[in-house]
Scaffold this active site. Structure first.
Site, PDB file in Angstrom:
ATOM      1  N   CYS A 181       0.820  -1.223   0.000  1.00 45.37           N
ATOM      2  CA  CYS A 181       0.000   0.000   0.000  1.00 45.37           C
ATOM      3  C   CYS A 181       0.851   1.271   0.000  1.00 45.37           C
ATOM      4  O   CYS A 181       0.345   2.350  -0.298  1.00 45.37           O
ATOM      5  CB  CYS A 181      -0.942   0.019   1.198  1.00 45.37           C
ATOM      6  SG  CYS A 181      -1.980  -1.432   1.302  1.00 45.37           S
ATOM      7  N   HIS A 215      -3.317   7.177   2.945  1.00 50.08           N
ATOM      8  CA  HIS A 215      -3.741   5.908   2.359  1.00 50.08           C
ATOM      9  C   HIS A 215      -5.134   5.578   2.891  1.00 50.08           C
ATOM     10  O   HIS A 215      -5.395   5.679   4.091  1.00 50.08           O
ATOM     11  CB  HIS A 215      -2.749   4.814   2.758  1.00 50.08           C
ATOM     12  CG  HIS A 215      -3.214   3.430   2.469  1.00 50.08           C
ATOM     13  ND1 HIS A 215      -3.758   3.071   1.259  1.00 50.08           N
ATOM     14  CD2 HIS A 215      -3.225   2.310   3.225  1.00 50.08           C
ATOM     15  CE1 HIS A 215      -4.085   1.793   1.287  1.00 50.08           C
ATOM     16  NE2 HIS A 215      -3.774   1.303   2.468  1.00 50.08           N
ATOM     17  N   ASN A 247     -10.164  -0.332   0.174  1.00 47.96           N
ATOM     18  CA  ASN A 247      -8.710  -0.180   0.213  1.00 47.96           C
ATOM     19  C   ASN A 247      -8.129  -0.694  -1.108  1.00 47.96           C
ATOM     20  O   ASN A 247      -8.176  -1.895  -1.378  1.00 47.96           O
ATOM     21  CB  ASN A 247      -8.187  -0.990   1.414  1.00 47.96           C
ATOM     22  CG  ASN A 247      -6.681  -0.924   1.558  1.00 47.96           C
ATOM     23  OD1 ASN A 247      -5.968  -0.608   0.611  1.00 47.96           O
ATOM     24  ND2 ASN A 247      -6.191  -1.246   2.748  1.00 47.96           N
TER      25      ASN A 247
HETATM   26  N1  ACO Z   1     -18.557  -9.456   9.173  1.00 49.33           N
HETATM   27  C1  ACO Z   1     -19.002  -9.806  10.389  1.00 49.33           C
HETATM   28  N2  ACO Z   1     -18.186 -10.204  11.373  1.00 49.33           N
HETATM   29  C2  ACO Z   1     -16.867 -10.252  11.108  1.00 49.33           C
HETATM   30  C3  ACO Z   1     -16.331  -9.898   9.854  1.00 49.33           C
HETATM   31  C4  ACO Z   1     -17.243  -9.497   8.874  1.00 49.33           C
HETATM   32  N3  ACO Z   1     -16.854  -9.140   7.636  1.00 49.33           N
HETATM   33  N4  ACO Z   1     -14.996 -10.020   9.887  1.00 49.33           N
HETATM   34  C5  ACO Z   1     -14.700 -10.438  11.123  1.00 49.33           C
HETATM   35  N5  ACO Z   1     -15.815 -10.585  11.853  1.00 49.33           N
HETATM   36  C6  ACO Z   1     -15.950 -11.030  13.233  1.00 49.33           C
HETATM   37  C7  ACO Z   1     -14.747 -11.784  13.703  1.00 49.33           C
HETATM   38  O1  ACO Z   1     -14.822 -13.127  13.292  1.00 49.33           O
HETATM   39  C8  ACO Z   1     -14.868 -11.627  15.193  1.00 49.33           C
HETATM   40  O2  ACO Z   1     -15.808 -12.555  15.671  1.00 49.33           O
HETATM   41  P1  ACO Z   1     -15.548 -13.322  17.051  1.00 49.33           P
HETATM   42  O3  ACO Z   1     -15.476 -12.234  18.088  1.00 49.33           O
HETATM   43  O4  ACO Z   1     -16.739 -14.194  17.152  1.00 49.33           O
HETATM   44  O5  ACO Z   1     -14.247 -14.034  16.853  1.00 49.33           O
HETATM   45  C9  ACO Z   1     -15.448 -10.244  15.354  1.00 49.33           C
HETATM   46  O6  ACO Z   1     -16.028  -9.901  14.086  1.00 49.33           O
HETATM   47  C10 ACO Z   1     -14.428  -9.182  15.721  1.00 49.33           C
HETATM   48  O7  ACO Z   1     -13.305  -9.402  14.888  1.00 49.33           O
HETATM   49  P2  ACO Z   1     -12.048  -8.493  14.967  1.00 49.33           P
HETATM   50  O8  ACO Z   1     -11.083  -8.909  13.912  1.00 49.33           O
HETATM   51  O9  ACO Z   1     -11.577  -8.416  16.356  1.00 49.33           O
HETATM   52  O10 ACO Z   1     -12.724  -7.112  14.580  1.00 49.33           O
HETATM   53  P3  ACO Z   1     -12.104  -5.683  14.550  1.00 49.33           P
HETATM   54  O11 ACO Z   1     -12.925  -4.765  15.331  1.00 49.33           O
HETATM   55  O12 ACO Z   1     -10.627  -5.694  14.805  1.00 49.33           O
HETATM   56  O13 ACO Z   1     -12.310  -5.289  13.026  1.00 49.33           O
HETATM   57  C11 ACO Z   1     -11.013  -5.149  11.021  1.00 49.33           C
HETATM   58  C12 ACO Z   1     -11.711  -6.049  12.009  1.00 49.33           C
HETATM   59  C13 ACO Z   1     -12.051  -4.272  10.330  1.00 49.33           C
HETATM   60  C14 ACO Z   1     -10.324  -5.988   9.964  1.00 49.33           C
HETATM   61  C15 ACO Z   1     -10.019  -4.258  11.801  1.00 49.33           C
HETATM   62  O14 ACO Z   1      -9.162  -5.038  12.570  1.00 49.33           O
HETATM   63  C16 ACO Z   1      -9.212  -3.396  10.900  1.00 49.33           C
HETATM   64  O15 ACO Z   1      -9.721  -2.434  10.374  1.00 49.33           O
HETATM   65  N6  ACO Z   1      -7.914  -3.703  10.734  1.00 49.33           N
HETATM   66  C17 ACO Z   1      -7.064  -3.035   9.831  1.00 49.33           C
HETATM   67  C18 ACO Z   1      -7.036  -3.830   8.610  1.00 49.33           C
HETATM   68  C19 ACO Z   1      -6.764  -3.043   7.369  1.00 49.33           C
HETATM   69  O16 ACO Z   1      -7.166  -1.931   7.160  1.00 49.33           O
HETATM   70  N7  ACO Z   1      -6.063  -3.691   6.484  1.00 49.33           N
HETATM   71  C20 ACO Z   1      -5.773  -3.145   5.247  1.00 49.33           C
HETATM   72  C21 ACO Z   1      -4.451  -3.572   4.791  1.00 49.33           C
HETATM   73  S1  ACO Z   1      -3.180  -2.687   5.555  1.00 49.33           S
HETATM   74  C22 ACO Z   1      -3.393  -1.184   5.181  1.00 49.33           C
HETATM   75  O17 ACO Z   1      -3.784  -0.864   4.096  1.00 49.33           O
HETATM   76  C23 ACO Z   1      -3.091  -0.222   6.188  1.00 49.33           C
END
Ligand code: ACO
Length: 324
Positions: free
Chosen positions: A112, A251, A281
């Site tokens: 990214c 980004h 993204n």
């Molecule tokens: N829909 C519904 N539930 C979901 C989904 C979904 N799409 N995805 C995950 N869950 C569930 C998980 O399974 C988990 O369930 P559990 O508690 O029963 O195990 C629950 O939701 C919480 O999951 P977490 O991963 O803890 O959720 P979080 O609040 O951290 O959100 C997310 C997840 C959105 C991916 C967050 O961590 C995030 O934004 N991370 C950054 C990732 C990112 O932006 N990556 C891009 C690449 S790097 C970059 O460009 C910077």
């Protein structure tokens, strides 16, 4: 003498994938996706819409804005992690399609952060030879490397391309400062395997690529910390506070990362360009698409300071200040 922006362009594939459609593909909901990421739709490349095609379309718009012919380009740099071929580079395919017969061309992989790394590299070339005209492109078709059964990742990414042409300028304008970073020790928090690296049995089996894998929470934490550190660093090399910045183009990872970043840096939302709700993204394409949209919307005037920052797999990250 540094890199000065002569023209920008961007291109999104036609097909739009909504959260409602994703609800039918994995166990998720529009409410969950919107509240956790801020993403509503993303564009998805269809048949024939390879990464190089998106790149060419964005590049043509940038050439038009700059009033340049493709044959006037000296270098084409494409930042991508999803080129349709490993060899030749996406940049060579773009060079051919544009008819940029005098340009040398290569790809750059910094996930990214790729566009920012590319602009930093273009700036270095221009300090050596200010007469050059350099096309820097960020282009991705992440949909081809997304596991559409993995709800942790498939809701986040989208396809698209953005391009920027830079040329040499006086000392007051263009790229004023940039800081790029990497930490390969954290590579396993966000990665995409490629074809197998060794083939001691001389076998054809198992030579498949794989999908994006991500430890979401860890990525979130590192992204906010790293980008805010890079911004603080680059501003301090110029002896400036963030108040001096006219427009901040980070980004477009997800809205919660952006909100945390703004809070840490004390940047008011009205100074930030955000389009993550529309495109998700788009990795290396995210900053140049946003830059092009802001530019075409007339949000940047001559002499304005524009702050760019990015974070991605590697980890890689960086920040840059450009005087328009
Ligand atoms: N829909 C519904 N539930 C979901 C989904 C979904 N799409 N995805 C995950 N869950 C569930 C998980 O399974 C988990 O369930 P559990 O508690 O029963 O195990 C629950 O939701 C919480 O999951 P977490 O991963 O803890 O959720 P979080 O609040 O951290 O959100 C997310 C997840 C959105 C991916 C967050 O961590 C995030 O934004 N991370 C950054 C990732 C990112 O932006 N990556 C891009 C690449 S790097 C970059 O460009 C910077």
């Amino acid at each position: 003498m540094g890199a000065f922006v002569l023209g920008t362009g961007s291109y999104l594939p036609r097909r739009v994938l909504t959260n409602a459609e994703l609800e039918g593909m994995v166990e998720t909901s529009d409410e969950w996706i919107t509240s956790r990421t801020g993403i509503k739709t993303r564009h998805i490349a269809g048949a024939g819409e390879e990464t190089s095609l998106l790149a060419v379309k964005a590049a043509q718009k940038a050439l038009e804005m700059a009033g340049l012919g493709a044959e006037e380009l000296d270098l084409i740099l494409v930042a991508t992690i999803t080129s349709e071929m490993t060899m030749p580079s996406c940049a060579c395919l773009v060079q051919k399609e544009l008819g940029a017969v005098h340009a040398f061309a290569y790809d750059l992989n910094a996930a990214c952060s790729g566009f920012l790394y590319g602009l930093d590299m273009a700036d270095a070339y221009l300090r050596r030879n200010p007469a050059m005209k350099i096309m820097v492109i960020g282009a991705e078709t992440l949909s081809s490397r997304t596991n559409w059964q993995d709800r942790n990742t498939c809701i986040i990414f989208g396809d698209g391309a953005g391009a920027c042409i830079v040329g040499g300028t006086d000392r007051r304008h263009g790229v004023l400062a940039s800081k790029m970073f990497a930490d390969g020790r954290l590579h396993n928090l966000l990665f995409m395997d490629s074809a197998r690296g060794m083939n001691p049995d001389l076998s054809n089996a198992g030579n498949q690529g794989s999908y994006i894998k991500m430890a979401g929470r860890d990525v979130f934490k590192h992204a906010v910390r790293a980008m805010s550190g890079a911004v603080t660093d680059v501003m301090s090399t110029l002896g400036l506070e963030v108040d001096a910045v006219r427009l901040f183009i980070p980004h477009q990872a997800n809205i919660r990362i952006l909100h945390s970043l703004l809070e840490r840096l004390h940047i008011p939302p009205e100074k930030v360009y955000v389009n993550v709700s529309k495109y998700g993204n788009t990795s290396a394409a995210s900053v140049p698409i946003a830059l092009d949209e802001a530019n075409r919307a007339g949000m940047i005037a001559k002499d304005d300071l524009v702050l760019l920052c990015a974070f991605g797999g590697g980890f890689t990250w960086g920040a840059m200040v450009v005087r328009w």
